[in-house]
Design an enzyme around this catalytic site. Structure first.
Site, short mmCIF file in Angstrom:
data_model
loop_
_atom_site.label_atom_id
_atom_site.label_comp_id
_atom_site.label_asym_id
_atom_site.label_seq_id
_atom_site.Cartn_x
_atom_site.Cartn_y
_atom_site.Cartn_z
N SER A 94 -62.21 -43.98 8.24
CA SER A 94 -61.32 -44.53 7.70
C SER A 94 -59.82 -43.74 7.55
CB SER A 94 -61.75 -44.47 5.98
OG SER A 94 -60.66 -44.92 5.43
N TYR A 101 -55.29 -48.68 7.89
CA TYR A 101 -54.63 -49.31 6.81
C TYR A 101 -53.21 -49.38 7.24
CZ TYR A 101 -58.65 -50.23 3.62
OH TYR A 101 -59.63 -50.66 3.03
N THR A 108 -58.24 -53.36 9.30
CA THR A 108 -58.75 -53.98 8.19
C THR A 108 -57.85 -54.87 7.51
OG1 THR A 108 -59.89 -52.02 7.71
CG2 THR A 108 -59.80 -53.71 5.79
N LYS A 145 -61.12 -56.46 11.24
CA LYS A 145 -62.29 -56.26 10.02
C LYS A 145 -62.05 -56.94 9.11
CE LYS A 145 -65.13 -52.75 7.55
NZ LYS A 145 -64.37 -52.86 6.41
N HIS A 154 -65.97 -56.78 3.09
CA HIS A 154 -65.50 -55.54 2.47
C HIS A 154 -66.80 -54.98 1.45
CE1 HIS A 154 -61.85 -52.92 2.62
NE2 HIS A 154 -62.70 -52.07 1.70
C1 FNR Z 1 -65.64 -49.31 1.97
N1 FNR Z 1 -65.11 -49.99 2.95
C2 FNR Z 1 -63.86 -49.61 3.48
N2 FNR Z 1 -63.48 -50.64 4.53
C3 FNR Z 1 -62.50 -50.23 5.15
O1 FNR Z 1 -62.06 -50.94 6.15
N3 FNR Z 1 -61.74 -49.12 5.10
C4 FNR Z 1 -62.21 -48.34 3.89
O2 FNR Z 1 -61.61 -47.28 3.78
C5 FNR Z 1 -63.07 -48.72 3.23
N4 FNR Z 1 -63.61 -47.63 2.03
C6 FNR Z 1 -64.92 -47.99 1.47
C7 FNR Z 1 -65.39 -47.23 0.53
C8 FNR Z 1 -66.59 -47.55 -0.21
C9 FNR Z 1 -67.06 -46.43 -1.08
C10 FNR Z 1 -67.11 -48.53 0.42
C11 FNR Z 1 -68.76 -49.01 -0.17
C12 FNR Z 1 -66.86 -49.53 1.12
C13 FNR Z 1 -65.92 -51.50 3.10
C14 FNR Z 1 -66.84 -51.18 4.58
O3 FNR Z 1 -66.26 -50.57 5.71
C15 FNR Z 1 -67.70 -52.00 4.74
O4 FNR Z 1 -67.08 -53.46 4.65
C16 FNR Z 1 -69.06 -52.32 3.38
O5 FNR Z 1 -69.17 -51.23 2.71
C17 FNR Z 1 -70.24 -52.94 4.09
O6 FNR Z 1 -70.91 -53.14 3.29
P1 FNR Z 1 -72.27 -52.40 2.56
O7 FNR Z 1 -72.99 -52.14 3.85
O8 FNR Z 1 -71.82 -51.26 1.76
O9 FNR Z 1 -73.00 -53.37 1.79
C1 LAC Z 2 -62.46 -49.50 -0.99
C2 LAC Z 2 -61.12 -49.12 -0.03
C3 LAC Z 2 -60.36 -47.73 -0.08
O1 LAC Z 2 -63.00 -50.68 -0.61
O2 LAC Z 2 -61.12 -49.70 1.11
O3 LAC Z 2 -62.63 -48.72 -1.89
#
Ligand code: FNR
Ligand code: LAC
Length: 362
Positions: free
Chosen positions: A120, A143, A169, A236, A260
């Site tokens: 990330s 981002y 994203t 994404k 997400h």
């Molecule tokens: C995320 N996700 C996420 N996506 C992204 O593009 N950049 C990021 O920094 C983050 N940060 C993030 C933090 C936390 C704590 C979570 C739970 C999720 C989304 C992540 O990439 C993904 O799309 C989802 O978490 C997929 O779903 P599941 O497997 O958690 O159900």
């Molecule tokens: C989140 C961001 C940081 O889902 O992607 O918390």
């Protein structure tokens, strides 16, 4: 071990979590409340968070029988990388909140098992240090900042550090509202920072407060980014067929169907349910990946049957990380991989090419 070994001398099965759900419970005990809440939460009423899981139950499997499955190989080629199995690690912010080794542990586990970690922008370890921690293939999630110079710099740094693809994203022009975070006044604890943004003046802010994030991001920026990427660019956060087609027309190398993890627009369609429409729109021109709610090997099988080239897992990785650092992440990946291989055998699929649309109904 010879089969004549008396049962008392046999090694006992290793204690510990046998499922992702069991790991989640262990992580809940291990984590401070605010970290658990941040990782777990979905946006608002958490309708989409729940829908992501429920969708998998709605697609029953129709296993094929009398197929030689003495050897099942879950390996694949994806955007020039050889992966041991079709389960990647989704980009997730702030991994030092889960364990002091943070992203370093995740990177080592991914490399050790032969899969891709998507790092990330909001990592708590600098992308160069993550790259140096382990040799495996890895991608960088982006981002985009109001200051395009900062974004350009991040892209150049990721390329220089050997990241094989960029993942833009697109489902977070603003941050979704997670109620527990609001109530907890969630913030990065002292000592943790967004290490990739060091020196930008906002590295200690939570994403949601940061004025540097750019909600004006649009299709023109995608063209700009593709021009400077230098490596394959994936998007994404797509759930619409028309957006997927437009992204492909703009030259992306892959599409990740995702909401997400239910953390952004509540009420959004479940990721698995959005997958078939996107797959049809993309028409095989680039790989389509999906994430959201993958908790079992059979979930992976269903997503692949519906046309995904691979899945990403999010929260389960953080749970493994919280419980046991690198070994915990390796445990989650191993669990899911072994479940997938068993599911392939039971469904009559010796290799991923055999995981076709007719394996799921509904
Ligand atoms: C995320 N996700 C996420 N996506 C992204 O593009 N950049 C990021 O920094 C983050 N940060 C993030 C933090 C936390 C704590 C979570 C739970 C999720 C989304 C992540 O990439 C993904 O799309 C989802 O978490 C997929 O779903 P599941 O497997 O958690 O159900
Ligand atoms: C989140 C961001 C940081 O889902 O992607 O918390």
């Amino acid at each position: 071990m010879p089969s004549s070994t008396p049962s008392s001398a046999r090694p006992r099965p290793e204690p510990g979590a046998l499922t992702v759900a069991e790991l989640a419970r262990a992580a809940r005990r291990a984590l401070p409340r605010a970290a658990w809440d941040y990782f777990r939460a979905g946006a608002d009423g958490e309708v989409t968070l729940a829908a992501n899981r429920r969708a998998f139950a709605r697609w029953p499997l129709y296993p094929r029988v009398l197929v030689d499955v003495a050897r099942c190989d879950p390996g694949l080629e994806l955007l020039g990388a050889r992966l041991a199995f079709p389960i990647l690690i989704a980009p997730m912010a702030y991994q030092k909140l889960a364990h002091p080794d943070g992203e370093l542990a995740t990177a080592r586990a991914a490399a050790g098992l032969g899969t891709v970690m998507v790092v990330s922008t909001l990592a708590t370890v600098a992308l160069e240090e993550v790259a140096a921690a382990a040799p495996g293939p890895r991608w960088f999630q982006l981002y985009v900042h109001r200051d395009r110079g900062l974004t350009r710099e991040l892209v150049a740094r990721a390329r220089a550090a050997g990241y094989g693809a960029l993942v833009l994203t697109v489902d977070a022009p603003v941050l979704g509202r997670r109620l527990a975070d609001v109530r907890n006044g969630f913030a990065l604890p002292p000592g943790l920072a967004m290490a990739n943004l060091a020196g930008s003046g906002t590295e200690g802010d939570h994403f949601g407060d940061a004025a540097r994030h750019d909600p004006s991001l649009n299709w023109r920026d995608l063209d700009w980014l593709r021009g400077i990427a230098g490596v394959p660019l994936l998007v994404k956060g797509i759930v619409r067929a028309d957006d997927a087609a437009r992204a492909v027309a703009a030259g992306v190398a892959g599409v990740i169907v995702s909401n997400h993890g239910g953390r952004q627009l509540d009420g959004t369609v479940a990721a698995l349910d959005a997958l078939p429409g996107v797959v049809a729109a993309v028409g095989g021109s680039v790989p389509v990946l999906v994430d959201g709610g993958v908790r079992w090997g059979t979930d992976v099988l269903k997503a692949l049957a519906l046309g995904a080239a691979a899945v990403l897992v999010g929260r389960p990785v953080l749970w493994g990380l919280a419980v046991d650092g690198e070994a915990g992440v390796a445990r989650v990946l191993t669990l899911l991989r072994d479940e997938l291989v068993r599911a392939m055998a039971l469904a009559g699929c010796p290799e991923l090419a055999a995981v076709t649309r007719d394996l799921v109904g509904g």
